[in-house]
Write a protein that holds these residues in place. Sequence first.
Motif, PDB file in Angstrom:
ATOM      1  N   PHE A   1       0.817  -1.213   0.000  1.00 33.14           N
ATOM      2  CA  PHE A   1       0.000   0.000   0.000  1.00 33.14           C
ATOM      3  C   PHE A   1       0.854   1.267   0.000  1.00 33.14           C
ATOM      4  N   SER A   2       2.172   1.105   0.137  1.00 31.48           N
ATOM      5  CA  SER A   2       3.034   2.269   0.371  1.00 31.48           C
ATOM      6  C   SER A   2       2.982   3.241  -0.805  1.00 31.48           C
ATOM      7  N   LYS A   3       2.919   4.531  -0.471  1.00 27.34           N
ATOM      8  CA  LYS A   3       2.927   5.600  -1.463  1.00 27.34           C
ATOM      9  C   LYS A   3       3.965   6.639  -1.061  1.00 27.34           C
ATOM     10  N   PRO A   4       4.665   7.195  -2.026  1.00 28.11           N
ATOM     11  CA  PRO A   4       5.660   8.220  -1.668  1.00 28.11           C
ATOM     12  C   PRO A   4       4.985   9.462  -1.093  1.00 28.11           C
ATOM     13  N   VAL A   5       5.611  10.022  -0.068  1.00 23.12           N
ATOM     14  CA  VAL A   5       5.097  11.245   0.533  1.00 23.12           C
ATOM     15  C   VAL A   5       5.763  12.438  -0.146  1.00 23.12           C
ATOM     16  N   ILE A   6       4.954  13.353  -0.647  1.00 25.48           N
ATOM     17  CA  ILE A   6       5.486  14.515  -1.378  1.00 25.48           C
ATOM     18  C   ILE A   6       5.489  15.726  -0.437  1.00 25.48           C
ATOM     19  N   PRO A   7       6.645  16.329  -0.200  1.00 28.90           N
ATOM     20  CA  PRO A   7       6.698  17.528   0.641  1.00 28.90           C
ATOM     21  C   PRO A   7       5.805  18.642   0.088  1.00 28.90           C
ATOM     22  N   GLU A   8       5.285  19.454   1.000  1.00 24.63           N
ATOM     23  CA  GLU A   8       4.369  20.514   0.616  1.00 24.63           C
ATOM     24  C   GLU A   8       5.170  21.732   0.153  1.00 24.63           C
ATOM     25  N   ASN A   9       5.351  21.840  -1.162  1.00 24.37           N
ATOM     26  CA  ASN A   9       6.248  22.848  -1.734  1.00 24.37           C
ATOM     27  C   ASN A   9       5.816  24.283  -1.439  1.00 24.37           C
ATOM     28  N   LEU A  10       4.506  24.543  -1.395  1.00 23.34           N
ATOM     29  CA  LEU A  10       4.043  25.900  -1.126  1.00 23.34           C
ATOM     30  C   LEU A  10       4.479  26.349   0.264  1.00 23.34           C
ATOM     31  N   PHE A  11       4.322  25.480   1.256  1.00 22.64           N
ATOM     32  CA  PHE A  11       4.761  25.787   2.603  1.00 22.64           C
ATOM     33  C   PHE A  11       6.275  25.987   2.635  1.00 22.64           C
ATOM     34  N   ILE A  12       6.996  25.119   1.934  1.00 18.32           N
ATOM     35  CA  ILE A  12       8.458  25.195   1.934  1.00 18.32           C
ATOM     36  C   ILE A  12       8.925  26.533   1.367  1.00 18.32           C
ATOM     37  N   GLU A  13       8.303  26.967   0.283  1.00 19.30           N
ATOM     38  CA  GLU A  13       8.656  28.262  -0.315  1.00 19.30           C
ATOM     39  C   GLU A  13       8.377  29.401   0.656  1.00 19.30           C
ATOM     40  N   SER A  14       7.252  29.324   1.343  1.00 18.59           N
ATOM     41  CA  SER A  14       6.880  30.373   2.292  1.00 18.59           C
ATOM     42  C   SER A  14       7.860  30.423   3.467  1.00 18.59           C
ATOM     43  N   ILE A  15       8.215  29.247   3.978  1.00 18.47           N
ATOM     44  CA  ILE A  15       9.155  29.187   5.094  1.00 18.47           C
ATOM     45  C   ILE A  15      10.518  29.721   4.680  1.00 18.47           C
ATOM     46  N   SER A  16      10.966  29.349   3.495  1.00 16.58           N
ATOM     47  CA  SER A  16      12.267  29.817   2.998  1.00 16.58           C
ATOM     48  C   SER A  16      12.311  31.332   2.917  1.00 16.58           C
ATOM     49  N   LYS A  17      11.238  31.951   2.418  1.00 17.73           N
ATOM     50  CA  LYS A  17      11.180  33.412   2.333  1.00 17.73           C
ATOM     51  C   LYS A  17      11.248  34.041   3.721  1.00 17.73           C
ATOM     52  N   ASN A  18      10.532  33.448   4.678  1.00 17.71           N
ATOM     53  CA  ASN A  18      10.545  33.971   6.045  1.00 17.71           C
ATOM     54  C   ASN A  18      11.932  33.873   6.660  1.00 17.71           C
ATOM     55  N   ILE A  19      12.625  32.762   6.409  1.00 14.18           N
ATOM     56  CA  ILE A  19      13.976  32.585   6.952  1.00 14.18           C
ATOM     57  C   ILE A  19      14.941  33.586   6.334  1.00 14.18           C
ATOM     58  N   ASN A  20      14.768  33.857   5.038  1.00  9.95           N
ATOM     59  CA  ASN A  20      15.646  34.803   4.355  1.00  9.95           C
ATOM     60  C   ASN A  20      15.539  36.216   4.923  1.00  9.95           C
ATOM     61  N   THR A  21      14.370  36.539   5.431  1.00  4.86           N
ATOM     62  CA  THR A  21      14.174  37.881   6.001  1.00  4.86           C
ATOM     63  C   THR A  21      14.225  37.870   7.523  1.00  4.86           C
TER      64      THR A  21
ATOM     65  N   LYS B   1      18.273  24.863   0.313  1.00  8.83           N
ATOM     66  CA  LYS B   1      18.631  25.266  -1.055  1.00  8.83           C
ATOM     67  C   LYS B   1      17.966  26.579  -1.457  1.00  8.83           C
ATOM     68  N   SER B   2      16.893  26.940  -0.729  1.00  6.92           N
ATOM     69  CA  SER B   2      16.131  28.134  -1.110  1.00  6.92           C
ATOM     70  C   SER B   2      16.461  29.352  -0.258  1.00  6.92           C
ATOM     71  N   ILE B   3      17.399  29.221   0.667  1.00  6.63           N
ATOM     72  CA  ILE B   3      17.705  30.360   1.530  1.00  6.63           C
ATOM     73  C   ILE B   3      19.098  30.894   1.221  1.00  6.63           C
TER      74      ILE B   3
END
Length: 559
Positions: free
Chosen positions: A190-210, A336-338
């Motif tokens: 039944f296993s399925k790959p878990v896909i990271p939530e890219n929208l959240f990741i982009e938002s967090i990266s922007k917050n860390i950059n500032t 990679k995004s910061i």
Amino acid sequence: MTSDKKNISLLADLFEKSGLKNIVISPGSRNAPVILSFANNPKFNCHSIIDERSAAFFALGIALQTGEACAISCTSGSAVLNYSSAISEAYHQKIPLLVITADRPEHLIDVGDGQTIRQKKVFKNFVKKSFSLPENIDDPILFAKAESKINKALHYCMYPESGPVHINVPFDEPLYNSTTEITSGKLISFSKPVIPENLFIESISKNINTGKKVMIIAGQNKPVEKLNNIITKFSLLKNIIVLTETTSNLQGNSLIDTIDNVVTAIPHDAINNFKPDILLSINGQVVSKIVKKFLRKAKPDSHFHISPSGEEMDTYSCLTAALTGCPVDILNKIYKSISPTESNYANNWLSLKKKVDIRRKEYLQSLEYSDLKVFNHILNNLPEQTVLHLGNSTPVRYSQLFGNIKGIVYQSNRGVSGIDGQVSTAAGYALFSEKQNLLITGDLGFLYDSNGLMNHYLGDNFRIIVINNQGGGIFRFIPGPDTTNNLEQFFEAKHNWNAKHICKAFNVEYTAADNTNYQKQIDEFINTNLKGPQLLEVFTPSYKNGILLRNYFEYIKNK
């Protein structure tokens, strides 16, 4: 050869096909079909542990060490309930246990039959899933139903995060008949790959950059090299500080691995210099009550928790969102995004840690004989590549004061943080470990789980140090109990017991130490090749331990 009960024959067949290797079985009659189906199959390592509570923690230790699911099986009735402590620990620590409970058939429930309780979903509050197999699976529909349930149990035990799954199996008499005909089923993935939530990741990266003040805090986890690598990269950035504990099993020169020491020493007028604007949390439970109190008061503007299941772990009462995915993958994407940001935030924490480390050494140099003195000596003399099992409640807390020692693996039952099962868990872990396994536990924790020594699988690599301060020493330190008239009898549970005759009963080599010889005895105990399981009991003064530990924190804070 297998049991003629087709439901358990099918279960054993699918367990074998899944690659499951270990099952811990407690004696009983109602679970005779389980014993016949597993113990007679050479593909399984079947371990016999009499006490069900100890057996479940022993299996938990096996699963911890191997990283694979371990099964447990017991007879019906109150035996089932003895599993509950270990199952709750496995649930909160995310350890894969497959719990097989033998049951009476439906027509014998609630009619006064012996060894009978209502077992269906008995663990519903602390298992990932509960299943009850049909008693008879001759009908194709019932066979398909049983096959599906077993496959789902195997899946949910491991994905998306590990945890315990309960399978209740009813058997009617006769119970001891066997057959050579295996009831075979189909293994389904039944296993399925878990896909990271890219929208959240982009938002967090922007917050860390500032953001000028970003904190990552890591809870309990096994050693993971890839996680250590990415955490190290984050720790080298000026606007990011990483807080870890010994049980995080992370190492690095720029990590704050002595949280209690450092947070205690933060000046009241400088709280804002240490308060994070953004908090990322990963892994399991955090031991430190001091950092929980700090972050619940000095709340970050945003808090994101990362886990494979997207668990909303709001430890600090300020959770913004949970991110679903592998922490290593998500942290790598964020990194990679910061871009580097100028800030004094990391330097504030690291400078304070340097000062606190000096204060700690100063205090320990003149410290009287006590629990803290004994822990200092043990931790400074541990052989490399030791697996250190830390009992609740003072041992795991003492270890946090000294930070992470290179080459040491830290284990502790911090899912629920109870004192039960400490000996049994360490024994199960040691069975499949090539390293020396050392358990440090308190006297009450050891006595509570002394049945953990009623075990035929204790080897040369298993050692126990019992710090005997004649009661629950934690209650002389935490605020509250010492303001009542009930401290010694009901909180501390003061006693004059020791482990000597328990060790004799279970053929464990026993040694004792006190303030006159503890250094010599500890050095020989942990650094000498000894045959068979060993226990060293170190007696410390109960009335001094709490005072000296309070004085330690006052010295750290005010020097």
